[in-house]
Design an enzyme around this catalytic site. Structure first.
Site, PDB file in Angstrom:
ATOM      1  N   LYS A 138      -4.934  14.502 -20.997  1.00  0.00           N
ATOM      2  CA  LYS A 138      -6.565  14.668 -20.815  1.00  0.00           C
ATOM      3  C   LYS A 138      -7.108  14.385 -21.925  1.00  0.00           C
ATOM      4  O   LYS A 138      -8.087  13.603 -22.218  1.00  0.00           O
ATOM      5  CB  LYS A 138      -6.647  15.842 -20.049  1.00  0.00           C
ATOM      6  CG  LYS A 138      -8.550  15.925 -20.146  1.00  0.00           C
ATOM      7  CD  LYS A 138      -8.605  17.180 -19.290  1.00  0.00           C
ATOM      8  CE  LYS A 138     -10.204  17.531 -19.321  1.00  0.00           C
ATOM      9  NZ  LYS A 138     -10.342  18.856 -18.505  1.00  0.00           N
ATOM     10  N   HIS A 272      17.474 -13.804   7.915  1.00  0.00           N
ATOM     11  CA  HIS A 272      16.048 -13.536   7.921  1.00  0.00           C
ATOM     12  C   HIS A 272      16.180 -12.088   8.866  1.00  0.00           C
ATOM     13  O   HIS A 272      15.607 -11.953   9.717  1.00  0.00           O
ATOM     14  CB  HIS A 272      15.049 -14.668   8.837  1.00  0.00           C
ATOM     15  CG  HIS A 272      14.990 -15.816   8.158  1.00  0.00           C
ATOM     16  ND1 HIS A 272      14.173 -15.807   6.892  1.00  0.00           N
ATOM     17  CD2 HIS A 272      15.520 -17.078   8.283  1.00  0.00           C
ATOM     18  CE1 HIS A 272      14.417 -17.133   6.450  1.00  0.00           C
ATOM     19  NE2 HIS A 272      14.938 -17.915   7.156  1.00  0.00           N
TER      20      HIS A 272
END
Length: 508
Positions: A138, A272
């Site tokens: 922070k 696929h």
């Protein structure tokens, strides 16, 4: 604005890699604050270290649960150096500024992997560590935060090349990584307490890997996960996005059949995500030959997977076609010599099975989550004009598994445990059936005595009529249509076997 590190607070669980850092901090004249095991480690190196207790006037208490949770520590981390009021308060309460925070967290995740002892697991929930990391992150305008060993090398470079001086951009980058470390830690803890139905989508997967591109070249892509826990790559280029999708489909399918040598050999060819060839045979070479024969055209450029070690005879047969990936539980040395003849060919030795559990996908600005589709059938109800024969039953069980792994609407035609025709991804079931029959005819398969699996119910009896005309003698489907009776009656009238499973296998 550039900031020079003058003081550091160090509190880590694992000490490996720390010695060089501490030595460099001392050589740079940086004051080191520490506590507990880390303090002892530093002092054993013969280096000066200020105990945190000298700041807090409190010893470590509650069995080590409370050590650094004190205003004298957090004030030194959170104090804003450009705020006169903060500086006045820090001076009034004799709080020294802390410019660098090095903290790693208690090994909650590792403990969770190694024990079911709830008490031991709870004790590894870090409180002070995440608090210090968050405070430093922070206040990154003034403070450097190192929240994992992965950043030690970067810190060493800052100390060596930049004499402990950092830019705001560097501090902000380290702060971002620190918040990620805390976020991952909290997700793992939250999932431990609520593993089934949390109020938030909680998933945190480390080890990101950038891919060359996504599904198409204009799409960027990354993979999050630890592939090296599943596979050892023995040859070939890096796996692409599409490779990964097909590899997952291939492994999911082969996992249905087991990998014990007591099991018969299964070989599958994936294109696929759909199986375009699969067969079960006494030997792997026979399984490969039968799988390839099912659709040699679609096999070009496919992903191959099997449940037995690859021997030289099988490798030589496979080597005759172009394929992208081969996955196997083991490879004979002479088989590897054959298969490595193409440098880009990807060979994966599978070390561990896929985990069961949940699947999810992103859609509609959200995430859709479901339990994996596990199992073959919920029941086995012979509803046709006769019971299935022993041979038909084996084929029907095999067919239902194969069909489960085809995109819906899906039809699988099986004869002697070989996929001889398939229809998938069609918008109507009858179109999938026509496609499967057409495929079988294309490669000159005689469908007389073959069986058919459907991933969902037959809405009308037209499918069984067309399949019967092509030679199909037995069917397996989940049932559930309000017109099930139409298909069943046709099978009864024509002495065809029909099994109702009570388990649908849609795949979209």
């Amino acid at each position: 604005m550039n900031k020079k590190i003058k003081s550091a607070l160090i509190s880590v669980f694992y000490k490996d890699g720390l010695e060089n850092i501490v030595q460099k901090l001392h050589q740079s004249g940086i004051t080191i604050y520490s506590t507990g095991g880390t303090q002892q480690f530093i002092e054993k190196l013969g280096l000066p270290c200020v105990p945190v207790e000298s700041l807090t006037s409190y010893p470590s208490i509650l069995g080590g649960r409370v050590k650094t949770l004190h205003p004298s520590v957090f004030g030194g981390i959170l104090g804003r150096r450009d705020q006169p009021t903060d500086l006045e308060e820090m001076a009034r309460y004799h709080i020294p500024a802390i410019d660098l925070v090095i903290v790693d967290l208690y090994p909650f995740e590792e403990t969770l992997a190694n024990t079911n002892d709830d008490k031991a697991i709870i004790e590894k929930i870090d409180v002070g560590g995440p608090s210090m990391i968050r405070a430093a992150a922070k206040n990154h305008k003034d403070v450097v935060v190192i929240a994992s060993k992965q950043e030690y090398a970067y810190l060493e470079n800052l100390l060596d090349e930049h004499k402990g001086e950092t830019t705001l951009e560097q501090r902000r980058s380290l702060a971002a990584k620190a918040f990620e470390v805390c976020a991952h830690y909290d997700v793992v803890i939250a999932r431990y307490f609520n593993p089934s139905e949390p109020d938030y989508f909680l998933e945190s997967i480390p080890a990101p890997k950038s891919l060359r591109y996504g599904e198409n070249p204009h799409q960027s892509a990354r993979f999050y996960g630890k592939l090296d826990e599943l596979f050892e790559q023995l040859n070939g280029k890096e796996l692409s996005y599409n490779n990964l999708v097909d590899v997952d489909a291939a492994v999911q399918l082969i996992q249905e059949f087991g990998s014990s040598l007591a099991e018969k050999a299964v070989f599958a060819i994936i294109k696929h995500t759909n199986p375009c060839g699969i067969a079960l045979r006494p030997t792997l070479k026979e399984a490969w030959d039968a799988a390839l024969a099912g659709d040699p055209e679609s096999a070009f450029g496919g992903v191959l997977s099997c449940n037995h070690p690859v021997d030289k005879a099988t490798a030589e047969a496979i080597n005759e076609i172009f394929f992208e990936v081969l996955i196997a539980p083991a490879f004979d040395k002479d088989a590897l010599d054959v298969l490595r003849s193409k440098k880009n060919r990807i060979l994966l030795l599978q070390k561990a099975p896929l985990r069961s559990g949940t699947q999810y996908r992103s859609l509609l600005n959200g995430v859709l989550l479901q339990q994996k589709d596990e199992g073959n059938y919920a029941e086995w109800k012979e509803e046709g004009g006769r019971p299935s024969t022993a041979a038909e039953k084996e084929d029907l069980e095999f067919a239902n598994i194969v069909c489960k792994h085809l995109k819906s609407n899906a039809i699988a035609l099986i004869k002697n445990k070989q996929l001889v025709g398939k229809g998938c991804g069609q918008t109507s079931r009858i179109d999938s059936l026509r496609q499967s029959i057409s495929k079988a005819e294309q490669f000159h398969f005689d469908l007389k005595g073959a069986v058919l699996a459907s991933d969902a119910f037959f809405p009308f009896n037209d499918c069984v009529q067309i399949a019967h005309a092509a030679g199909i003698t037995a069917f397996i489907q989940p049932g559930g249509s309000i017109r099930d009776k139409d298909s069943i009656d046709y099978c009864v009238e024509n002495k065809l076997a029909m099994v109702i499973t009570g388990m649908r296998h849609f795949k979209h």
